[in-house]
Design an enzyme around this catalytic site. Sequence first.
Site, PDB file in Angstrom:
ATOM      1  N   HIS A  43      -5.966  35.159  72.949  1.00  0.00           N
ATOM      2  CA  HIS A  43      -5.587  34.000  73.776  1.00  0.00           C
ATOM      3  C   HIS A  43      -6.302  34.051  75.128  1.00  0.00           C
ATOM      4  O   HIS A  43      -6.762  33.033  75.633  1.00  0.00           O
ATOM      5  CB  HIS A  43      -4.077  33.994  74.027  1.00  0.00           C
ATOM      6  CG  HIS A  43      -3.240  33.926  72.791  1.00  0.00           C
ATOM      7  ND1 HIS A  43      -2.447  34.960  72.367  1.00  0.00           N
ATOM      8  CD2 HIS A  43      -3.074  32.939  71.882  1.00  0.00           C
ATOM      9  CE1 HIS A  43      -1.814  34.617  71.264  1.00  0.00           C
ATOM     10  NE2 HIS A  43      -2.179  33.400  70.936  1.00  0.00           N
ATOM     11  N   ASP A 156      -7.595  31.431  62.873  1.00  0.00           N
ATOM     12  CA  ASP A 156      -6.903  30.342  62.175  1.00  0.00           C
ATOM     13  C   ASP A 156      -7.935  29.267  61.814  1.00  0.00           C
ATOM     14  O   ASP A 156      -7.881  28.133  62.316  1.00  0.00           O
ATOM     15  CB  ASP A 156      -5.803  29.767  63.063  1.00  0.00           C
ATOM     16  CG  ASP A 156      -4.723  30.790  63.365  1.00  0.00           C
ATOM     17  OD1 ASP A 156      -4.160  31.345  62.414  1.00  0.00           O
ATOM     18  OD2 ASP A 156      -4.460  31.057  64.554  1.00  0.00           O
ATOM     19  N   ARG A 193       1.675  38.678  65.584  1.00  0.00           N
ATOM     20  CA  ARG A 193       2.535  39.315  64.576  1.00  0.00           C
ATOM     21  C   ARG A 193       2.184  40.780  64.325  1.00  0.00           C
ATOM     22  O   ARG A 193       2.944  41.480  63.655  1.00  0.00           O
ATOM     23  CB  ARG A 193       2.465  38.536  63.262  1.00  0.00           C
ATOM     24  CG  ARG A 193       3.137  37.167  63.336  1.00  0.00           C
ATOM     25  CD  ARG A 193       3.181  36.480  61.986  1.00  0.00           C
ATOM     26  NE  ARG A 193       4.014  35.294  61.980  1.00  0.00           N
ATOM     27  CZ  ARG A 193       3.567  34.038  62.104  1.00  0.00           C
ATOM     28  NH1 ARG A 193       2.283  33.808  62.261  1.00  0.00           N
ATOM     29  NH2 ARG A 193       4.413  33.013  62.075  1.00  0.00           N
TER      30      ARG A 193
END
Length: 298
Positions: A43, A156, A193
């Site tokens: 991020h 992703d 995660r």
Amino acid sequence: MKPKIIRTIAELRHEINHYRLNAGTIKSTVGFVPTMGYLHEGHASLLRRSAADNGLTVLSIFVNPLQFGPNEDLDKYPRDEEHDIRIASQAGTDLIFIPEVKEMYPQRNVTEVTVEEITDRLCGSSRPGHFNGVATVVTKLFNIVQPNRAYFGLKDAQQIAVISRMVRDLNIPVEIVPCPTIRENDGLALSSRNVFLGQEERRQALVLSRTLSKVTDWIAGGMTAPQLIAQIAEEIRREPLADIDYADVLNYPDLSLLPSQLPLQQASGSLIIALAVRFGKTRLIDNRLLIPVEVGEY
Ligand code: PAF
């Protein structure tokens, strides 16, 4: 400078309008990084890129209930606001939007954004409804922030394909900027995660990046899509804790199937090799994009 924390849509719109009215012409663009928080270096790299490209960088932190299935980890999804604010300020963020669920969904949504076809495979088929939730919240966030550019990580890759197609189909005036997957030194792709992995699960999870690093050799050896998928599955199953959700090779970004007889080295466009594997209760995804040199690198 410390970023400003904003919890309501009205205040965020006010801040962004104020910036646009006063920014002048040099770098008056707004960059946007939508996240579900529990920020990591992946991020941070998106935020730094946005801060380098734009005059104002907006981060959103919102664990979106709409994109979780009934038996998924919505309640357990990791959260740490203080840590997120620290990472975001070090990465050059100006505004952090942290809405409550009732701010984003004051009443039951009867409107949803659905992207068809690209969502039929990979995470779209193993997590029914997931991409409707993603497309809907991202559309809402784009309408709230109205960014010039939005930054997403290629871990992703299906999400990027879905959002890019949605933006094109619906003429949403934002440039989608795909950014590289960030990995630990040993190859594990960063994910919020990862914190759930036990020590042995964490060790065995390295099979994902290790397997992906071998696919170019297997393809150069003449494998077709079914052969490559079988080889990948065999490699991953060597780790006893690995439970494969999917392993696939598809055209990218439309995620259409490849002819089963075609040696993959003869495929003309970009390919994605995508994996989703459970280690205990933790489901990890990773992928490798193979892009013909003339198209340019992601
Ligand atoms: O990638 C994510 O973290 C989420 O899917 C997103 C794009 C923030 C939408 O909730």
